[in-house]
Scaffold this motif. Structure first.
Motif, PDB file in Angstrom:
ATOM      1  N   LEU A 154      48.339  83.615  70.612  1.00 44.37           N
ATOM      2  CA  LEU A 154      47.559  84.810  70.317  1.00 44.37           C
ATOM      3  C   LEU A 154      46.076  84.495  70.463  1.00 44.37           C
ATOM      4  CD1 LEU A 154      49.361  85.582  66.961  1.00 44.37           C
ATOM      5  CD2 LEU A 154      49.832  86.679  69.131  1.00 44.37           C
ATOM      6  N   GLU A 155      45.317  85.489  70.890  1.00 43.52           N
ATOM      7  CA  GLU A 155      43.865  85.352  70.905  1.00 43.52           C
ATOM      8  C   GLU A 155      43.316  86.211  69.771  1.00 43.52           C
ATOM      9  OE1 GLU A 155      40.557  85.343  74.261  1.00 43.52           O
ATOM     10  OE2 GLU A 155      41.378  87.350  73.915  1.00 43.52           O
ATOM     11  N   GLU A 156      42.455  85.616  68.971  1.00 42.95           N
ATOM     12  CA  GLU A 156      41.872  86.325  67.833  1.00 42.95           C
ATOM     13  C   GLU A 156      40.352  86.302  67.959  1.00 42.95           C
ATOM     14  OE1 GLU A 156      43.090  85.902  63.458  1.00 42.95           O
ATOM     15  OE2 GLU A 156      41.332  84.616  63.673  1.00 42.95           O
ATOM     16  N   GLU A 157      39.755  87.461  67.755  1.00 42.54           N
ATOM     17  CA  GLU A 157      38.302  87.572  67.712  1.00 42.54           C
ATOM     18  C   GLU A 157      37.917  88.132  66.352  1.00 42.54           C
ATOM     19  OE1 GLU A 157      36.334  88.799  71.699  1.00 42.54           O
ATOM     20  OE2 GLU A 157      38.167  89.996  71.482  1.00 42.54           O
ATOM     21  N   CYS A 193      48.410  89.389  71.852  1.00 43.46           N
ATOM     22  CA  CYS A 193      49.350  88.367  72.304  1.00 43.46           C
ATOM     23  C   CYS A 193      49.013  87.942  73.728  1.00 43.46           C
ATOM     24  CB  CYS A 193      50.772  88.927  72.247  1.00 43.46           C
ATOM     25  SG  CYS A 193      52.038  87.709  72.653  1.00 43.46           S
ATOM     26  N   LEU A 194      49.008  86.633  73.957  1.00 42.67           N
ATOM     27  CA  LEU A 194      48.762  86.083  75.293  1.00 42.67           C
ATOM     28  C   LEU A 194      50.053  85.665  75.997  1.00 42.67           C
ATOM     29  CD1 LEU A 194      45.755  83.745  74.412  1.00 42.67           C
ATOM     30  CD2 LEU A 194      45.653  85.982  75.522  1.00 42.67           C
ATOM     31  N   THR A 195      51.121  85.484  75.242  1.00 45.71           N
ATOM     32  CA  THR A 195      52.340  84.891  75.793  1.00 45.71           C
ATOM     33  C   THR A 195      53.166  85.855  76.640  1.00 45.71           C
ATOM     34  OG1 THR A 195      52.451  83.365  73.944  1.00 45.71           O
ATOM     35  CG2 THR A 195      54.477  83.677  75.189  1.00 45.71           C
ATOM     36  N   TYR A 252      55.603  91.477  79.707  1.00 44.74           N
ATOM     37  CA  TYR A 252      56.685  92.254  79.092  1.00 44.74           C
ATOM     38  C   TYR A 252      56.245  93.070  77.884  1.00 44.74           C
ATOM     39  CZ  TYR A 252      59.509  89.143  81.901  1.00 44.74           C
ATOM     40  OH  TYR A 252      60.040  88.449  82.946  1.00 44.74           O
ATOM     41  N   ALA A 253      55.191  92.625  77.221  1.00 48.50           N
ATOM     42  CA  ALA A 253      54.830  93.289  75.968  1.00 48.50           C
ATOM     43  C   ALA A 253      53.326  93.309  75.770  1.00 48.50           C
ATOM     44  CB  ALA A 253      55.480  92.560  74.795  1.00 48.50           C
ATOM     45  N   SER A 254      52.903  94.318  75.075  1.00 47.00           N
ATOM     46  CA  SER A 254      51.520  94.418  74.636  1.00 47.00           C
ATOM     47  C   SER A 254      51.556  94.501  73.117  1.00 47.00           C
ATOM     48  CB  SER A 254      50.875  95.680  75.225  1.00 47.00           C
ATOM     49  OG  SER A 254      49.617  95.893  74.646  1.00 47.00           O
ATOM     50  N   LEU A 255      51.022  93.479  72.468  1.00 50.40           N
ATOM     51  CA  LEU A 255      50.980  93.441  71.014  1.00 50.40           C
ATOM     52  C   LEU A 255      49.529  93.242  70.607  1.00 50.40           C
ATOM     53  CD1 LEU A 255      53.725  91.534  71.865  1.00 50.40           C
ATOM     54  CD2 LEU A 255      54.017  91.889  69.446  1.00 50.40           C
ATOM     55  N   SER A 256      49.026  94.118  69.767  1.00 50.33           N
ATOM     56  CA  SER A 256      47.655  93.963  69.300  1.00 50.33           C
ATOM     57  C   SER A 256      47.567  94.400  67.843  1.00 50.33           C
ATOM     58  CB  SER A 256      46.681  94.774  70.155  1.00 50.33           C
ATOM     59  OG  SER A 256      46.963  96.148  70.062  1.00 50.33           O
ATOM     60  N   GLU A 257      46.560  93.850  67.171  1.00 50.82           N
ATOM     61  CA  GLU A 257      46.360  94.133  65.755  1.00 50.82           C
ATOM     62  C   GLU A 257      44.864  94.177  65.485  1.00 50.82           C
ATOM     63  OE1 GLU A 257      47.781  92.154  61.523  1.00 50.82           O
ATOM     64  OE2 GLU A 257      47.879  90.988  63.352  1.00 50.82           O
ATOM     65  N   GLU A 258      44.446  95.119  64.665  1.00 49.67           N
ATOM     66  CA  GLU A 258      43.047  95.230  64.260  1.00 49.67           C
ATOM     67  C   GLU A 258      42.980  95.310  62.741  1.00 49.67           C
ATOM     68  OE1 GLU A 258      41.044  98.464  66.210  1.00 49.67           O
ATOM     69  OE2 GLU A 258      42.012  98.026  68.117  1.00 49.67           O
ATOM     70  N   GLY A 275      48.291  98.181  64.057  1.00 47.75           N
ATOM     71  CA  GLY A 275      48.984  97.356  65.035  1.00 47.75           C
ATOM     72  C   GLY A 275      49.624  98.224  66.096  1.00 47.75           C
ATOM     73  N   ARG A 276      49.688  97.699  67.320  1.00 52.81           N
ATOM     74  CA  ARG A 276      50.315  98.419  68.426  1.00 52.81           C
ATOM     75  C   ARG A 276      51.310  97.492  69.116  1.00 52.81           C
ATOM     76  NH1 ARG A 276      45.246  98.853  69.137  1.00 52.81           N
ATOM     77  NH2 ARG A 276      44.084 100.710  68.716  1.00 52.81           N
ATOM     78  N   ILE A 277      52.464  98.062  69.457  1.00 50.52           N
ATOM     79  CA  ILE A 277      53.499  97.309  70.143  1.00 50.52           C
ATOM     80  C   ILE A 277      54.020  98.162  71.293  1.00 50.52           C
ATOM     81  CG2 ILE A 277      55.764  96.228  69.951  1.00 50.52           C
ATOM     82  CD1 ILE A 277      55.246  96.226  66.863  1.00 50.52           C
TER      83      ILE A 277
END
Length: 117
Positions: A39-42, A58-60, A64-70, A89-91
């Motif tokens: 994961l990349e976190e800023e 998510c970088l992995t 196949y997937a887009s996962l993000s969290e704020e 969060g978005r999936i």
């Protein structure tokens, strides 16, 4: 940033793959068989305004997937000794065929574990 007083940090985190081993064995999607997820976190910390924002994605499994969290931590308007915390969060999972729904469920589980922490 000396002019604004905002501290910016960007880092890569490693988390254990949350997809059960049985699903990793039966899938033909090799990217899902990895033991770890990256994961990349800023984050932005403003001590003057007592505010911190974080964004993670998510970088992995990008193909196949887009996962993000704020997440946002800020001083409460009701009481300056309290902290208001908001999180989104978005999936989105595509390209994994019949496993799309299953993978989304495990991604939701991953987010829920983070919320509990």
């Amino acid at each position: 940033d000396l002019s604004t007083g905002i501290i910016y940090r960007r880092r890569i985190a490693t988390c254990q793959n949350v997809i059960p081993e049985i699903l990793r064995k039966v899938t033909t999607v090799s990217a899902l068989k990895v033991p770890d997820i990256y994961l990349e976190e800023e984050s932005w910390l403003n001590m003057k305004k007592r505010y911190m924002a974080m964004k993670t994605h998510c970088l992995t499994w990008t193909q196949y997937a887009s996962l993000s969290e704020e997440s946002v931590f800020s001083e409460s308007a009701e009481n300056p000794g309290w902290t208001d915390f908001t999180q989104k969060g978005r999936i989105s999972v595509t390209g994994a065929g019949l496993l799309n729904c299953v993978l989304e469920a495990f991604a939701q589980s991953f987010f829920k574990q983070g919320v509990k922490k």
